[in-house]
Design a protein around this motif. Structure first.
Motif, PDB file in Angstrom:
ATOM      1  N   ALA A 266      40.532  18.577   4.716  1.00 26.49           N
ATOM      2  CA  ALA A 266      41.214  20.127   4.581  1.00 26.49           C
ATOM      3  C   ALA A 266      42.071  21.356   3.311  1.00 26.49           C
ATOM      4  O   ALA A 266      42.858  20.065   3.153  1.00 26.49           O
ATOM      5  N   VAL A 267      41.097  22.105   3.076  1.00 26.44           N
ATOM      6  CA  VAL A 267      41.699  22.681   1.369  1.00 26.44           C
ATOM      7  C   VAL A 267      42.879  23.808   1.642  1.00 26.44           C
ATOM      8  O   VAL A 267      42.444  24.503   2.541  1.00 26.44           O
ATOM      9  N   GLY A 268      43.705  23.691   1.217  1.00 20.77           N
ATOM     10  CA  GLY A 268      45.246  24.850   1.702  1.00 20.77           C
ATOM     11  C   GLY A 268      45.151  25.491   3.009  1.00 20.77           C
ATOM     12  O   GLY A 268      44.816  26.312   3.695  1.00 20.77           O
ATOM     13  N   ILE A 269      45.009  24.484   3.747  1.00 23.04           N
ATOM     14  CA  ILE A 269      45.810  24.395   5.201  1.00 23.04           C
ATOM     15  C   ILE A 269      46.458  23.219   5.337  1.00 23.04           C
ATOM     16  O   ILE A 269      47.102  23.121   5.266  1.00 23.04           O
ATOM     17  N   SER A 270      47.396  24.600   5.719  1.00 25.04           N
ATOM     18  CA  SER A 270      48.847  23.934   6.142  1.00 25.04           C
ATOM     19  C   SER A 270      48.602  22.961   7.721  1.00 25.04           C
ATOM     20  O   SER A 270      49.841  22.105   7.332  1.00 25.04           O
ATOM     21  N   ASP A 291      51.308  21.733  -1.388  1.00 24.09           N
ATOM     22  CA  ASP A 291      52.852  21.267  -1.383  1.00 24.09           C
ATOM     23  C   ASP A 291      52.759  20.258  -0.587  1.00 24.09           C
ATOM     24  O   ASP A 291      52.505  19.940   0.162  1.00 24.09           O
ATOM     25  N   GLY A 292      53.401  18.980  -1.020  1.00 27.48           N
ATOM     26  CA  GLY A 292      53.950  17.479  -0.731  1.00 27.48           C
ATOM     27  C   GLY A 292      54.461  17.463  -0.072  1.00 27.48           C
ATOM     28  O   GLY A 292      54.413  16.373   1.107  1.00 27.48           O
ATOM     29  N   THR A 293      55.018  18.847   1.243  1.00 31.02           N
ATOM     30  CA  THR A 293      56.026  18.450   2.730  1.00 31.02           C
ATOM     31  C   THR A 293      54.567  19.383   3.586  1.00 31.02           C
ATOM     32  O   THR A 293      55.920  19.337   4.303  1.00 31.02           O
ATOM     33  N   GLU A 298      52.009  15.190   7.491  1.00 32.25           N
ATOM     34  CA  GLU A 298      52.362  13.962   8.774  1.00 32.25           C
ATOM     35  C   GLU A 298      50.643  13.404   9.290  1.00 32.25           C
ATOM     36  O   GLU A 298      50.831  12.461  10.224  1.00 32.25           O
ATOM     37  N   PHE A 299      49.680  13.762   9.712  1.00 29.65           N
ATOM     38  CA  PHE A 299      48.815  13.756  10.773  1.00 29.65           C
ATOM     39  C   PHE A 299      47.695  13.430   9.920  1.00 29.65           C
ATOM     40  O   PHE A 299      47.084  12.793  10.410  1.00 29.65           O
ATOM     41  N   ALA A 300      47.651  13.343   8.729  1.00 27.18           N
ATOM     42  CA  ALA A 300      46.691  12.874   7.228  1.00 27.18           C
ATOM     43  C   ALA A 300      46.183  11.819   6.777  1.00 27.18           C
ATOM     44  O   ALA A 300      47.185  11.239   6.462  1.00 27.18           O
ATOM     45  N   ASP A 301      45.645  11.200   6.504  1.00 22.28           N
ATOM     46  CA  ASP A 301      44.929   9.662   5.866  1.00 22.28           C
ATOM     47  C   ASP A 301      45.894   9.876   5.134  1.00 22.28           C
ATOM     48  O   ASP A 301      46.092   8.596   4.418  1.00 22.28           O
ATOM     49  N   GLY A 306      48.542  18.946  -5.348  1.00 24.44           N
ATOM     50  CA  GLY A 306      48.399  19.670  -6.036  1.00 24.44           C
ATOM     51  C   GLY A 306      47.392  21.207  -6.015  1.00 24.44           C
ATOM     52  O   GLY A 306      47.809  21.157  -4.802  1.00 24.44           O
ATOM     53  N   ASP A 307      46.797  21.478  -6.934  1.00 28.55           N
ATOM     54  CA  ASP A 307      46.447  23.019  -6.940  1.00 28.55           C
ATOM     55  C   ASP A 307      45.007  22.714  -6.846  1.00 28.55           C
ATOM     56  O   ASP A 307      44.149  21.952  -7.492  1.00 28.55           O
ATOM     57  N   LEU A 308      44.040  23.291  -5.516  1.00 23.18           N
ATOM     58  CA  LEU A 308      43.036  23.142  -4.793  1.00 23.18           C
ATOM     59  C   LEU A 308      41.883  23.274  -5.947  1.00 23.18           C
ATOM     60  O   LEU A 308      40.637  23.231  -6.274  1.00 23.18           O
TER      61      LEU A 308
END
Ligand SMILES: Cc1cc2nc3c(=O)[nH]c(=O)nc-3n(C[C@H](O)[C@H](O)[C@H](O)COP(=O)(O)OP(=O)(O)OC[C@H]3O[C@@H](n4cnc5c(N)ncnc54)[C@H](O)[C@@H]3O)c2cc1C
Length: 324
Positions: A266-270, A291-293, A298-301, A306-308
């Motif tokens: 997922a690239v640039g997806i919240s 955004d590190g938060t 919370e559900f990505a492995d 960083g900047d995509l």
């Protein structure tokens, strides 16, 4: 209701994976009901698709290569599906919960005066009664629906069942053209999207872009390059689709496709709930976000912060270097 009739969706004679998934589940249902499995394959190269289907537990495969079916109109297919359902008799009809399956299923329900359950993820048989389970409200509620009439139509969400080859008798029956009415004709066709790419539902690797991608170009360049380097397909969040950056056929989520690839990037997806319900069963989820938060963390492995625009081309380069 004893028999199960499966509508087989195929592309140029190659059944879509969901068709095999449904055929496999149909056998389990028919066995529990004491009936048999029928499949309906329509359009150009239907005969080839029927041959492929013989590796799955289907008893009778009804086939027609009537050219009217390939004319972009759904009514000829509904005519055949209605005729096949009536020939089989009281049955559970399974269609894929795809654009075509949704359209077909609901029209068939109207013609047969039958109930239809949409977005079904499981079908249970107990005491000869069929119950369809389907998640609602982003998966927070699961509804259980039974059918009242002779026929029931269930639109099955792709990737809900495993496709397991197991030959049935696979008898092929050529269908007569049913009497139907022509309500519309196609006067002009315009191709708006290139054909030939593996759709996100079938791909084992999906690289999806979201609002963070910022426009249509990165879908055709950096995301496509990464997808190509991994032999995958490009998906998208609804924000990107609504912005017109990529077609709706690529959308993953509640109002798009439900997918279950081996790898989802997922690239640039919240990671909104409506997106999550479409991809949460991916075997490995990687998110690239500045955004590190971000909720998807919370559900990505793996969350790469960083900047995509810096990360994705470097990742593609590294993958190509490994392949070389
Ligand atoms: C009924 C309903 C159905 C819906 N169905 C769907 C659906 O099927 N699919 C779906 O996806 N959504 C769906 N939505 C919309 C959903 O709620 C979200 O609005 C949508 O998923 C947000 O898309 P996004 O993550 O791309 O955008 P955003 O939430 O805006 O996220 C963009 C992300 O990009 C990151 N970013 C920005 N710039 C960069 C950069 N340079 N590098 C790295 N990261 C960057 C930001 O940090 C942010 O996390 C639905 C909504 C409703 C109400």
């Amino acid at each position: 209701m004893r028999d199960v009739l499966v509508f087989v969706e195929h592309v140029a004679g190659v059944p879509r994976r969901v068709s095999f998934e449904i055929a496999t589940k149909a056998k389990e249902i028919a066995t529990a009901l004491g009936g048999s499995v029928h499949a309906l394959v329509l359009g150009k190269n239907a005969g080839t698709a029927a041959e492929a289907l013989k590796a799955y537990p289907v008893d009778t495969i009804h086939v027609s290569e009537d050219p009217d079916i390939d004319g972009f109109l759904i009514d000829p297919s509904v005519d055949y599906l209605e005729a096949a359902a009536k020939a089989v008799g009281p049955a559970l009809v399974l269609v894929p919960f795809t654009m075509i399956g949704r359209d077909l299923g609901s029209r068939l329900a109207a013609r047969l005066d039958a109930g239809q359950t949409a977005d079904v993820t499981d079908v249970v048989v107990a005491d000869g009664k069929v119950t369809c389970l389907s998640p609602k409200l982003g998966g927070t509620v699961v509804t259980a629906c039974a059918f009242k009439g002779d026929y029931g139509i269930a639109a099955i969400r792709p990737n809900s069942f495993k496709a397991a080859p197991a030959a049935g008798s696979g008898t092929i029956v050529q269908l007569e053209k049913p009497a139907g009415k022509t309500y519309a004709i196609v006067v002009e066709e315009e191709v708006v999207e290139a054909a030939g790419e593996v759709g996100v539902e079938e791909a084992s690797t999906v690289i999806s872009g979201g609002r963070g991608v910022g426009g249509p170009e990165p879908f055709k360049t950096i995301l496509k390059d990464l997808a190509d380097s991994l032999g995958g397909s490009v998906g998208a969040s609804r924000a990107a689709v609504d912005a017109g950056w990529i077609g709706h056929g690529h959308q993953v989520g509640q109002t798009g496709k439900t997918i279950s690839p081996n790898l989802y990037i997922a690239v640039g997806i919240s990671g909104a709930i409506q997106h999550k319900v479409g991809m949460r069963t991916a075997a490995t989820i990687v998110a690239i976000n500045k955004d590190g938060t971000v909720p998807i963390g919370e559900f990505a492995d793996l969350l790469v912060v960083g900047d995509l625009f810096a990360i994705v081309p470097e990742l593609t380069k590294a993958i190509r270097a490994v392949h070389a």
